[in-house]
Design a protein around this motif. Structure first.
Motif: not given
Length: 259
Positions: A224-234
């Motif tokens: 979800s984060a990658a699809w939205a262009g956000e940093t993937v949580p660690w």
């Protein structure tokens, strides 16, 4: 896997034997209609049921709720059903019928059979992901993730984590039916905690936090984060990597080659 496949494979070695076993494994998977269709049909059904409403809601940079919320869940379901439910059932069948024990005294080691099954199920998973995204793109104008590199990394780690869990199931289950039952319990447990039946808002905070660090939730959140262009949580990277390593370690120490 048929007796003729075993005899042909044991007549050679190395890559030739592996290729023969991969061909035999592929035939077995194709003949298992439910195991072949359900991991693809179920996620597609979930996607189609949610596509009409999710596709009309743009979230960020042309990506809709279908891209950011639905497709990550669909991808996680494809990977989890094949890795946790399908693959262990085949491996326990081979142990129950004595195939692994017989191969132990031939030039083809039982590990080659495990490798062949992993290769075939991996191909099945990749085809399932490709079919799901193609249908979403053609029918509902789905788009690729904004951050494609992290998305691919999460997919690779998700496959490693789910397959490691599947190997643990195969190592502990005494029979094929038990493998299916245990696999389904694990699949639905981590799926329910990871948002398969509803978003985080539908779960208590404590349960949501637990689900987010389990492999299904980590896969969904990372994609979800990658699809939205956000940093993937660690925590997504750590959860999937730790599951893959620990699962592989447990399976390696507990897997039984014989009944």
């Amino acid at each position: 896997m048929t007796e003729s496949t075993i005899q042909t494979a044991t007549g050679g070695g190395g890559l030739r034997a592996l290729a023969m076993l991969v061909r035999g494994e592929a035939k077995m998977v194709i003949r298992d209609t439910a195991g072949l269709v359900i991991p693809v049909a179920l996620p597609l059904l979930i996607m189609v049921m949610n596509a009409s409403s999710a596709n009309s809601e743009e979230i960020v940079d042309g990506r809709t709720a279908l891209d950011i919320y639905v497709l990550p869940i669909v991808f996680a379901i494809v990977i989890a059903t094949i890795g946790i439910v399908n693959m262990p059932s085949f491996l326990t069948i081979y142990r129950k019928t004595g195939i692994l024990r017989r191969l132990a005294v031939t030039p083809v080691s039982p590990m080659t059979v495990l490798s062949a099954q992993v290769i075939v199920s991996l191909i099945q998973a990749l085809l399932g992901l490709a079919i799901a995204f193609t249908v979403a793109a053609v029918a509902f104008d789905a788009r690729l993730p904004i951050d494609l590199g992290p998305a691919l990394g999460i997919v690779v780690l998700s496959i490693a984590a789910m397959y490691a869990l599947g190997m643990v199931v195969a190592s502990l289950a005494p029979t094929p039916n038990a493998a299916i039952a245990i696999g389904l319990i694990v699949f639905f447990a981590i799926g329910a905690l990871g948002g398969m039946f509803g978003g985080p808002d539908t779960l208590p905070d404590v349960i949501d936090r637990i689900g987010s660090v389990l492999p299904f939730g980590a896969s969904v959140d990372g994609l979800s984060a990658a699809w939205a262009g956000e940093t993937v949580p660690w925590r997504c990277w750590v959860s999937l990597a730790v599951t893959a390593v620990l699962g592989a370690g447990v399976a390696a120490t507990t897997f039984r080659w014989d009944r």
